[in-house]
Structure formats: C-alpha cells, structure tokens
Write a protein that holds these residues in place. Structure first.
Motif, PDB file in Angstrom:
ATOM      1  N   MET A  57       4.066  -2.829   3.632  1.00  0.00           N
ATOM      2  CA  MET A  57       3.607  -4.178   3.305  1.00  0.00           C
ATOM      3  C   MET A  57       2.669  -4.604   4.423  1.00  0.00           C
ATOM      4  O   MET A  57       2.976  -4.426   5.602  1.00  0.00           O
ATOM      5  N   LEU A  58       1.524  -5.152   4.046  1.00  0.00           N
ATOM      6  CA  LEU A  58       0.507  -5.557   5.006  1.00  0.00           C
ATOM      7  C   LEU A  58       0.140  -7.022   4.802  1.00  0.00           C
ATOM      8  O   LEU A  58       0.245  -7.543   3.691  1.00  0.00           O
ATOM      9  N   THR A 111       0.837  -1.193   0.000  1.00  0.00           N
ATOM     10  CA  THR A 111       0.000   0.000   0.000  1.00  0.00           C
ATOM     11  C   THR A 111       0.872   1.243   0.000  1.00  0.00           C
ATOM     12  O   THR A 111       1.899   1.283   0.673  1.00  0.00           O
ATOM     13  N   SER A 112       0.448   2.252  -0.764  1.00  0.00           N
ATOM     14  CA  SER A 112       1.148   3.540  -0.750  1.00  0.00           C
ATOM     15  C   SER A 112       0.288   4.548   0.007  1.00  0.00           C
ATOM     16  O   SER A 112      -0.942   4.469  -0.003  1.00  0.00           O
ATOM     17  N   TYR A 113       0.964   5.484   0.666  1.00  0.00           N
ATOM     18  CA  TYR A 113       0.297   6.530   1.452  1.00  0.00           C
ATOM     19  C   TYR A 113       0.813   7.883   0.974  1.00  0.00           C
ATOM     20  O   TYR A 113       2.017   8.071   0.803  1.00  0.00           O
ATOM     21  N   SER A 114      -0.108   8.828   0.788  1.00  0.00           N
ATOM     22  CA  SER A 114       0.254  10.135   0.228  1.00  0.00           C
ATOM     23  C   SER A 114       0.766  11.127   1.263  1.00  0.00           C
ATOM     24  O   SER A 114       1.365  12.125   0.903  1.00  0.00           O
ATOM     25  N   GLY A 115       0.515  10.885   2.521  1.00  0.00           N
ATOM     26  CA  GLY A 115       0.887  11.839   3.569  1.00  0.00           C
ATOM     27  C   GLY A 115      -0.221  12.831   3.859  1.00  0.00           C
ATOM     28  O   GLY A 115      -0.150  13.594   4.808  1.00  0.00           O
ATOM     29  N   SER A 116      -1.260  12.845   3.020  1.00  0.00           N
ATOM     30  CA  SER A 116      -2.392  13.749   3.250  1.00  0.00           C
ATOM     31  C   SER A 116      -3.685  12.962   3.430  1.00  0.00           C
ATOM     32  O   SER A 116      -4.768  13.442   3.112  1.00  0.00           O
ATOM     33  N   ASP A 162      -3.907   0.545  -2.609  1.00  0.00           N
ATOM     34  CA  ASP A 162      -3.320  -0.796  -2.631  1.00  0.00           C
ATOM     35  C   ASP A 162      -2.728  -1.031  -4.011  1.00  0.00           C
ATOM     36  O   ASP A 162      -3.459  -1.131  -5.009  1.00  0.00           O
ATOM     37  N   LEU A 163      -1.419  -1.097  -4.099  1.00  0.00           N
ATOM     38  CA  LEU A 163      -0.721  -1.276  -5.370  1.00  0.00           C
ATOM     39  C   LEU A 163      -0.597  -2.750  -5.743  1.00  0.00           C
ATOM     40  O   LEU A 163      -0.534  -3.096  -6.908  1.00  0.00           O
TER      41      LEU A 163
END
Length: 189
Positions: free
Chosen positions: A170-171, A126-131, A136-137
């Motif tokens: 990673m989850l 998973t990627s997180y934008s910070g905002s 989920d990639l």
C-alpha cells in the motif's frame, strides 16, 4: 490491607504528578496546541449510513497507521507531527500488505489531514512480480477538502490476492500541507 492502602496512595501521588503536565498542554512549553478539527468520512462500502465501520458478513479490515509507512525512495524525508499522521512531500511512502491467499480486496480507505492546501493525497495498492514488474491495482486521488478526512477507493475489477505469484504494497503520497494518517484495507477472506 496495608498493601492496598499503599498501592492507592502511590497511584494518587502519581496522578498528582501528572497534573502539571496536563495543565501545560496547549501552551508553548513543548506541547502542541489542541487542534479544532473537522472530520468527515466520504461514502464507501466499508462505512455504514451512520458513519461507523460496516463489516459485512465475512469481511475484515487491516488498518495501518501513517506512522508505520516508510519512504520508497532514499531521498524522501518524513516528519511526524503526531497522532499517527506523517507529512512528506517527496516520493511515495509505503508498507507491505499481507493478506490471506485468495482474499478479495474490496478497497482501501485513506485517512488524511488537509490544512486547507490545494494539494492532494494519493493512495495505491501495487503488486510486484519479483522480476521487476509492478502494477497499480487500485489508485486514487483524494478530494482535498479541509480537515481530517477519509476516502474510499476500490479496484476497477474484482481483485483477489495471489501470494504465490505477487507481493503487495500500500502506497501513499501527499502534497504540501497534507498528512497521511492511515490506510485501511477492506477485504473478504
């Protein structure tokens, strides 16, 4: 010479102290019984035909043990049955993923144990934008066979790391009777 003899004598004496502990393994004196297990690697680009790791030119691995994962939700509990594997039936468990800028993620291999349960294990990158945004990639659900297994899950489209705009994790999640033993990222720097 005397120092060497003394060192060997101490080592032999210490080895003798280990014998009772080794003899108790598999008994009810606090040691778990030795598990007979079936281990099976399901195919993927990171596994050679003989089942060994298949490093292609310029590719690398980052392997994280299940015991290094932490709960995503504060209500999730984790148990440690041993061997680097964890059990949890709550929310996802996760770890941050730190790869070089511009690295191409080829996929994630999930290592898990299933005691014969009909439950499944899931893996995600998973990627997180910070905002507050996330995506989920990579997401996959394990097949649910019995024993120790590993399965490979790749992205739907080429996936390149952008450390300037995203953070990555990673989850994994698991149902009852399953253990997550690790996740291995296969990537090209």
């Amino acid at each position: 010479m005397i120092r060497n003899i003394l060192g060997v004598s101490i080592a032999l004496a210490m080895c003798g102290l280990c014998q009772p502990a080794l003899a108790r393994e598999g008994t009810s004196e606090g040691f778990p019984p030795q598990e007979k297990y079936n281990y099976y690697n399901l195919p993927g680009p990171d596994i050679a035909a003989d089942g060994s790791a298949a490093l292609l030119g310029g590719s690398e691995y980052l392997f994280v043990a299940g015991s290094a994962l932490t709960p995503r939700a504060s209500s999730t509990t984790i148990t440690y049955p041993g061997g680097g594997c964890i059990s949890s039936t709550g929310d996802f468990v996760l770890t941050s993923l730190n790869l070089p800028q511009g690295a191409e993620v080829i996929g994630i291999r999930l290592y898990y144990y299933n005691n014969g349960s009909a439950s499944s294990a899931n893996v995600a990158l998973t990627s997180y934008s910070g905002s507050g945004g996330s995506s989920d990639l990579i997401f996959g659900t394990a097949s649910g066979n019995t024993g120790y297994l590993s399965e490979f899950f790749g992205p739907a489209t080429p996936l390149f790391i952008d450390n300037g705009g995203q953070s990555y994790a990673m989850l994994a999640s698991m149902g009852a009777g399953l253990r997550v033993c690790g996740m291995r990222v296969f990537y090209s720097p």
